[in-house]
Design a protein around this motif. Structure first.
Motif, PDB file in Angstrom:
ATOM      1  N   SER A   1       0.848  -1.196   0.000  1.00 28.29           N
ATOM      2  CA  SER A   1       0.000   0.000   0.000  1.00 28.29           C
ATOM      3  C   SER A   1       0.882   1.243   0.000  1.00 28.29           C
ATOM      4  O   SER A   1       1.907   1.295   0.672  1.00 28.29           O
ATOM      5  CB  SER A   1      -0.907   0.030   1.228  1.00 28.29           C
ATOM      6  N   LEU A   2       0.453   2.227  -0.756  1.00 23.70           N
ATOM      7  CA  LEU A   2       1.084   3.538  -0.789  1.00 23.70           C
ATOM      8  C   LEU A   2       0.120   4.486  -0.089  1.00 23.70           C
ATOM      9  O   LEU A   2      -1.050   4.562  -0.455  1.00 23.70           O
ATOM     10  CB  LEU A   2       1.332   3.983  -2.233  1.00 23.70           C
ATOM     11  N   VAL A   3       0.604   5.170   0.944  1.00 23.52           N
ATOM     12  CA  VAL A   3      -0.276   5.919   1.841  1.00 23.52           C
ATOM     13  C   VAL A   3       0.214   7.354   1.982  1.00 23.52           C
ATOM     14  O   VAL A   3       1.416   7.597   2.123  1.00 23.52           O
ATOM     15  CB  VAL A   3      -0.296   5.236   3.234  1.00 23.52           C
ATOM     16  N   LEU A   4      -0.714   8.282   1.983  1.00 28.70           N
ATOM     17  CA  LEU A   4      -0.405   9.676   2.287  1.00 28.70           C
ATOM     18  C   LEU A   4      -0.970   9.986   3.668  1.00 28.70           C
ATOM     19  O   LEU A   4      -2.170   9.841   3.907  1.00 28.70           O
ATOM     20  CB  LEU A   4      -1.022  10.618   1.244  1.00 28.70           C
ATOM     21  N   LEU A   5      -0.073  10.371   4.578  1.00 25.26           N
ATOM     22  CA  LEU A   5      -0.464  10.742   5.938  1.00 25.26           C
ATOM     23  C   LEU A   5      -0.331  12.242   6.118  1.00 25.26           C
ATOM     24  O   LEU A   5       0.533  12.870   5.508  1.00 25.26           O
ATOM     25  CB  LEU A   5       0.453  10.072   6.968  1.00 25.26           C
ATOM     26  N   ALA A   6      -1.160  12.792   6.997  1.00 29.99           N
ATOM     27  CA  ALA A   6      -1.031  14.190   7.401  1.00 29.99           C
ATOM     28  C   ALA A   6      -1.013  14.223   8.926  1.00 29.99           C
ATOM     29  O   ALA A   6      -1.820  13.557   9.569  1.00 29.99           O
ATOM     30  CB  ALA A   6      -2.179  15.023   6.863  1.00 29.99           C
ATOM     31  N   ASP A   7      -0.083  14.993   9.482  1.00 27.07           N
ATOM     32  CA  ASP A   7      -0.031  15.091  10.945  1.00 27.07           C
ATOM     33  C   ASP A   7      -0.912  16.251  11.409  1.00 27.07           C
ATOM     34  O   ASP A   7      -1.593  16.907  10.606  1.00 27.07           O
ATOM     35  CB  ASP A   7       1.407  15.214  11.444  1.00 27.07           C
ATOM     36  N   GLU A   8      -0.898  16.512  12.724  1.00 23.20           N
ATOM     37  CA  GLU A   8      -1.767  17.560  13.287  1.00 23.20           C
ATOM     38  C   GLU A   8      -1.412  18.955  12.785  1.00 23.20           C
ATOM     39  O   GLU A   8      -2.221  19.876  12.872  1.00 23.20           O
ATOM     40  CB  GLU A   8      -1.751  17.513  14.823  1.00 23.20           C
ATOM     41  N   ASN A   9      -0.220  19.129  12.214  1.00 22.04           N
ATOM     42  CA  ASN A   9       0.179  20.415  11.628  1.00 22.04           C
ATOM     43  C   ASN A   9      -0.030  20.441  10.120  1.00 22.04           C
ATOM     44  O   ASN A   9       0.471  21.322   9.439  1.00 22.04           O
ATOM     45  CB  ASN A   9       1.646  20.711  11.947  1.00 22.04           C
ATOM     46  N   ASP A  10      -0.735  19.438   9.614  1.00 24.51           N
ATOM     47  CA  ASP A  10      -1.030  19.276   8.188  1.00 24.51           C
ATOM     48  C   ASP A  10       0.227  19.054   7.347  1.00 24.51           C
ATOM     49  O   ASP A  10       0.236  19.318   6.148  1.00 24.51           O
ATOM     50  CB  ASP A  10      -1.851  20.440   7.639  1.00 24.51           C
ATOM     51  N   GLN A  11       1.314  18.568   7.977  1.00 27.60           N
ATOM     52  CA  GLN A  11       2.503  18.155   7.242  1.00 27.60           C
ATOM     53  C   GLN A  11       2.209  16.787   6.642  1.00 27.60           C
ATOM     54  O   GLN A  11       1.805  15.869   7.357  1.00 27.60           O
ATOM     55  CB  GLN A  11       3.722  18.071   8.178  1.00 27.60           C
ATOM     56  N   GLN A  12       2.405  16.666   5.345  1.00 30.50           N
ATOM     57  CA  GLN A  12       2.077  15.410   4.669  1.00 30.50           C
ATOM     58  C   GLN A  12       3.319  14.583   4.388  1.00 30.50           C
ATOM     59  O   GLN A  12       4.404  15.129   4.164  1.00 30.50           O
ATOM     60  CB  GLN A  12       1.320  15.700   3.370  1.00 30.50           C
ATOM     61  N   GLN A  13       3.124  13.274   4.396  1.00 30.05           N
ATOM     62  CA  GLN A  13       4.231  12.346   4.155  1.00 30.05           C
ATOM     63  C   GLN A  13       3.691  11.113   3.430  1.00 30.05           C
ATOM     64  O   GLN A  13       2.676  10.540   3.810  1.00 30.05           O
ATOM     65  CB  GLN A  13       4.850  11.930   5.488  1.00 30.05           C
ATOM     66  N   TRP A  14       4.414  10.718   2.363  1.00 35.84           N
ATOM     67  CA  TRP A  14       4.082   9.512   1.624  1.00 35.84           C
ATOM     68  C   TRP A  14       4.838   8.328   2.217  1.00 35.84           C
ATOM     69  O   TRP A  14       6.034   8.428   2.507  1.00 35.84           O
ATOM     70  CB  TRP A  14       4.466   9.658   0.155  1.00 35.84           C
ATOM     71  N   LEU A  15       4.145   7.194   2.368  1.00 41.29           N
ATOM     72  CA  LEU A  15       4.744   5.968   2.888  1.00 41.29           C
ATOM     73  C   LEU A  15       4.374   4.809   1.985  1.00 41.29           C
ATOM     74  O   LEU A  15       3.261   4.739   1.469  1.00 41.29           O
ATOM     75  CB  LEU A  15       4.214   5.664   4.300  1.00 41.29           C
ATOM     76  N   PHE A  16       5.321   3.910   1.796  1.00 43.28           N
ATOM     77  CA  PHE A  16       5.061   2.672   1.053  1.00 43.28           C
ATOM     78  C   PHE A  16       5.348   1.522   2.001  1.00 43.28           C
ATOM     79  O   PHE A  16       6.429   1.438   2.572  1.00 43.28           O
ATOM     80  CB  PHE A  16       5.960   2.569  -0.183  1.00 43.28           C
TER      81      PHE A  16
END
Length: 160
Positions: free
Chosen positions: A89-104
């Motif tokens: 799975s390829l996932v886009l996460l956003a933290d509480e500061n709306d910083q986004q990060q892609w994870l595989f």
């Protein structure tokens, strides 16, 4: 986004790592078996130390080779909301500061960053703390992770 391109980059990096490990193993073996390293007395341990190093390098070559075989056999699957996030799975996460990060989410052995379509993607295994939290989750779910005693909250924005 092309998940196969992520897999190929990991395979390429593991291939380079394997080549370097094989070279190091050859050098360690040559050192261990060189005639100048034959012990002259019971306190002369250079040959023994070189033999231990050669054995360790050989194990490292085997481990990297095994990881490379697993990645080469990996079958990339599309995201299925009924099953949630799983291996490949390829996932886009956003933290509480709306910083986004892609994870595989990939098999064990390649905790690296790759660049695909001008996006930095962190490759991690399901055994990693964040990987464990992602398994089975779906788009819109929130996960919590404690790092260095600090709680972090992330929302799953996209999954492929």
């Amino acid at each position: 986004m092309d998940k196969q391109a992520i897999v190929q980059q990991v395979i390429d990096r593991l291939g380079l790592e394997l080549q370097a490990a094989e070279q190091a193993a050859r050098v360690a073996h040559e050192t261990a078996t060189h005639e100048e390293n034959i012990a002259e007395n019971k306190y002369d341990t250079l040959g023994l130390e070189a033999a231990y190093l050669a054995a360790g390098q050989a194990r490292r070559v085997e481990e990297i080779g095994q990881r490379l075989r697993v990645w080469r056999q990996l079958q990339v699957r599309p995201y299925d909301d009924a099953k949630g996030i799983r291996l490949t799975s390829l996932v886009l996460l956003a933290d509480e500061n709306d910083q986004q990060q892609w994870l595989f989410l990939g098999p064990e052995g390649a905790a690296i960053k790759v660049q695909v379509e001008q996006r930095a993607i962190l490759v991690l295994s399901p055994d990693a703390p964040l990987g464990q939290r992602l398994l089975g989750r779906r788009i819109g779910d929130e996960i919590e992770l404690t790092v260095s005693g600090r709680s972090q909250h992330h929302e799953i924005i996209e999954a492929y």
